[in-house]
Write a protein that holds these residues in place. Structure first.
Motif, PDB file in Angstrom:
ATOM      1  N   LYS A  93       0.825  -1.202   0.000  1.00  0.00           N
ATOM      2  CA  LYS A  93       0.000   0.000   0.000  1.00  0.00           C
ATOM      3  C   LYS A  93       0.859   1.251   0.000  1.00  0.00           C
ATOM      4  CE  LYS A  93      -4.033  -1.990   2.303  1.00  0.00           C
ATOM      5  NZ  LYS A  93      -5.011  -1.820   3.416  1.00  0.00           N
ATOM      6  N   GLU A  94       0.222   2.364  -0.339  1.00  0.00           N
ATOM      7  CA  GLU A  94       0.898   3.649  -0.281  1.00  0.00           C
ATOM      8  C   GLU A  94       1.067   4.090   1.174  1.00  0.00           C
ATOM      9  OE1 GLU A  94       1.402   3.912  -4.235  1.00  0.00           O
ATOM     10  OE2 GLU A  94       1.883   5.606  -2.920  1.00  0.00           O
ATOM     11  N   ARG A  95       2.056   4.916   1.389  1.00  0.00           N
ATOM     12  CA  ARG A  95       2.226   5.476   2.729  1.00  0.00           C
ATOM     13  C   ARG A  95       1.057   6.421   3.020  1.00  0.00           C
ATOM     14  NH1 ARG A  95       8.073   7.576   4.051  1.00  0.00           N
ATOM     15  NH2 ARG A  95       7.563   9.104   2.415  1.00  0.00           N
ATOM     16  N   GLU A  96       0.588   6.387   4.247  1.00  0.00           N
ATOM     17  CA  GLU A  96      -0.556   7.209   4.619  1.00  0.00           C
ATOM     18  C   GLU A  96      -0.294   7.914   5.944  1.00  0.00           C
ATOM     19  OE1 GLU A  96      -4.040   4.873   5.413  1.00  0.00           O
ATOM     20  OE2 GLU A  96      -2.999   3.546   6.812  1.00  0.00           O
ATOM     21  N   GLY A  97      -0.931   9.050   6.118  1.00  0.00           N
ATOM     22  CA  GLY A  97      -0.817   9.779   7.368  1.00  0.00           C
ATOM     23  C   GLY A  97      -1.629   9.123   8.458  1.00  0.00           C
ATOM     24  N   VAL A  98      -1.066   9.114   9.648  1.00  0.00           N
ATOM     25  CA  VAL A  98      -1.727   8.509  10.796  1.00  0.00           C
ATOM     26  C   VAL A  98      -2.142   9.587  11.794  1.00  0.00           C
ATOM     27  CG1 VAL A  98      -1.403   6.964  12.766  1.00  0.00           C
ATOM     28  CG2 VAL A  98      -0.460   6.353  10.534  1.00  0.00           C
ATOM     29  N   SER A  99      -1.202  10.456  12.119  1.00  0.00           N
ATOM     30  CA  SER A  99      -1.513  11.549  13.039  1.00  0.00           C
ATOM     31  C   SER A  99      -0.492  12.649  12.858  1.00  0.00           C
ATOM     32  CB  SER A  99      -1.512  11.065  14.494  1.00  0.00           C
ATOM     33  OG  SER A  99      -0.217  10.667  14.887  1.00  0.00           O
ATOM     34  N   CYS A 100      -0.851  13.846  13.288  1.00  0.00           N
ATOM     35  CA  CYS A 100       0.105  14.954  13.262  1.00  0.00           C
ATOM     36  C   CYS A 100      -0.243  15.923  14.380  1.00  0.00           C
ATOM     37  CB  CYS A 100       0.147  15.644  11.910  1.00  0.00           C
ATOM     38  SG  CYS A 100      -1.324  16.581  11.442  1.00  0.00           S
ATOM     39  N   ILE A 101       0.756  16.724  14.747  1.00  0.00           N
ATOM     40  CA  ILE A 101       0.568  17.671  15.841  1.00  0.00           C
ATOM     41  C   ILE A 101       1.286  18.961  15.508  1.00  0.00           C
ATOM     42  CG2 ILE A 101       2.573  16.929  17.195  1.00  0.00           C
ATOM     43  CD1 ILE A 101       0.757  17.149  19.690  1.00  0.00           C
ATOM     44  N   ASN A 102       0.701  20.059  15.916  1.00  0.00           N
ATOM     45  CA  ASN A 102       1.243  21.362  15.549  1.00  0.00           C
ATOM     46  C   ASN A 102       2.454  21.743  16.385  1.00  0.00           C
ATOM     47  OD1 ASN A 102      -0.764  21.688  13.672  1.00  0.00           O
ATOM     48  ND2 ASN A 102      -2.067  22.921  15.009  1.00  0.00           N
TER      49      ASN A 102
ATOM     50  N   ARG B 276       4.967  24.093  18.561  1.00  0.00           N
ATOM     51  CA  ARG B 276       5.000  25.125  19.601  1.00  0.00           C
ATOM     52  C   ARG B 276       3.684  25.327  20.347  1.00  0.00           C
ATOM     53  NH1 ARG B 276       9.382  28.396  19.578  1.00  0.00           N
ATOM     54  NH2 ARG B 276       8.274  30.018  20.675  1.00  0.00           N
ATOM     55  N   ASP B 277       2.768  24.437  20.175  1.00  0.00           N
ATOM     56  CA  ASP B 277       1.474  24.607  20.819  1.00  0.00           C
ATOM     57  C   ASP B 277       1.383  23.605  21.965  1.00  0.00           C
ATOM     58  OD1 ASP B 277      -1.998  24.595  19.636  1.00  0.00           O
ATOM     59  OD2 ASP B 277      -1.130  24.853  21.637  1.00  0.00           O
ATOM     60  N   ARG B 278       1.544  24.110  23.181  1.00  0.00           N
ATOM     61  CA  ARG B 278       1.545  23.217  24.338  1.00  0.00           C
ATOM     62  C   ARG B 278       0.191  22.538  24.540  1.00  0.00           C
ATOM     63  NH1 ARG B 278       6.047  23.990  27.507  1.00  0.00           N
ATOM     64  NH2 ARG B 278       7.266  25.845  27.042  1.00  0.00           N
ATOM     65  N   GLU B 279      -0.843  23.163  24.035  1.00  0.00           N
ATOM     66  CA  GLU B 279      -2.185  22.602  24.181  1.00  0.00           C
ATOM     67  C   GLU B 279      -2.654  21.936  22.893  1.00  0.00           C
ATOM     68  OE1 GLU B 279      -1.835  23.869  27.898  1.00  0.00           O
ATOM     69  OE2 GLU B 279      -3.504  22.679  27.128  1.00  0.00           O
ATOM     70  N   ALA B 280      -1.714  21.680  22.006  1.00  0.00           N
ATOM     71  CA  ALA B 280      -2.094  21.158  20.692  1.00  0.00           C
ATOM     72  C   ALA B 280      -2.867  19.856  20.807  1.00  0.00           C
ATOM     73  CB  ALA B 280      -0.846  20.944  19.846  1.00  0.00           C
ATOM     74  N   ILE B 281      -3.918  19.796  20.044  1.00  0.00           N
ATOM     75  CA  ILE B 281      -4.681  18.557  19.933  1.00  0.00           C
ATOM     76  C   ILE B 281      -4.300  17.911  18.620  1.00  0.00           C
ATOM     77  CG2 ILE B 281      -6.971  17.547  19.744  1.00  0.00           C
ATOM     78  CD1 ILE B 281      -8.003  19.917  21.384  1.00  0.00           C
ATOM     79  N   PRO B 282      -3.779  16.711  18.649  1.00  0.00           N
ATOM     80  CA  PRO B 282      -3.353  16.088  17.395  1.00  0.00           C
ATOM     81  C   PRO B 282      -4.516  15.839  16.447  1.00  0.00           C
ATOM     82  CG  PRO B 282      -2.405  14.964  19.300  1.00  0.00           C
ATOM     83  CD  PRO B 282      -3.471  15.880  19.812  1.00  0.00           C
ATOM     84  N   THR B 283      -4.163  15.747  15.195  1.00  0.00           N
ATOM     85  CA  THR B 283      -5.098  15.328  14.159  1.00  0.00           C
ATOM     86  C   THR B 283      -4.860  13.858  13.877  1.00  0.00           C
ATOM     87  OG1 THR B 283      -5.139  17.528  13.170  1.00  0.00           O
ATOM     88  CG2 THR B 283      -5.769  15.688  11.755  1.00  0.00           C
ATOM     89  N   TYR B 284      -5.935  13.101  13.713  1.00  0.00           N
ATOM     90  CA  TYR B 284      -5.818  11.664  13.476  1.00  0.00           C
ATOM     91  C   TYR B 284      -6.558  11.262  12.219  1.00  0.00           C
ATOM     92  CZ  TYR B 284      -4.385  11.559  18.373  1.00  0.00           C
ATOM     93  OH  TYR B 284      -3.724  11.775  19.562  1.00  0.00           O
ATOM     94  N   ALA B 285      -6.005  10.264  11.580  1.00  0.00           N
ATOM     95  CA  ALA B 285      -6.732   9.635  10.482  1.00  0.00           C
ATOM     96  C   ALA B 285      -7.962   8.932  11.049  1.00  0.00           C
ATOM     97  CB  ALA B 285      -5.837   8.636   9.767  1.00  0.00           C
TER      98      ALA B 285
END
Length: 129
Positions: A43-52, A54-63
């Motif tokens: 399969k192709e590589r896919e994004g799983v999660s990411c986080i912003n 310098r943001d101490r309160e960052a909420i990650p984004t998830y697939a």
């Protein structure tokens, strides 16, 4: 030179858990969005999660496929990011990569691979009974 080293690889049974780590050397993670990607066999590589950056309160984004099961976190003091993976399924198996996106403008992290400047070599996750 930027170096990213992933660790935490393993073989687990379905329903099991693993925690992956991604350690950065020679620079600070403060200025980078960080992403976790995976590539399953055939399969192709896919994004799983990411986080912003310098943001101490960052909420990650998830697939959607991992939301509710995976938790991404960052510890800038340790220059390390983590991916806690729970309730793993065979569909989660693959080579997992962390990647860094140098941020020069205000924008959220995303799963667009071309935005990421640095990649680790990957760590293997296998899920099988």
């Amino acid at each position: 030179q930027v170096q990213l080293v992933e660790s935490g690889e393993g073989l687990v049974q379905p329903g099991g858990s693993l925690r992956l780590s991604c350690a950065a050397s020679e620079f600070s993670l403060d200025y980078y969005h960080i992403g976790w990607f995976r590539r399953a066999p055939g399969k192709e590589r896919e994004g799983v999660s990411c986080i912003n950056a310098r943001d101490r309160e960052a909420i990650p984004t998830y697939a959607p496929s991992v939301k509710g099961r995976f938790t991404m976190s960052r510890d800038n003091a340790k220059n390390t990011v983590y991916l806690q993976m729970n309730n793993l399924t065979p569909g989660d198996a693959g080579l997992y990569f962390c990647a860094l996106d140098r941020v020069y403008a205000v924008r959220p992290c995303a799963f667009t691979e071309s935005m990421y400047d640095h990649w680790g070599q990957g760590t293997q996750v296998d899920v099988s009974s």
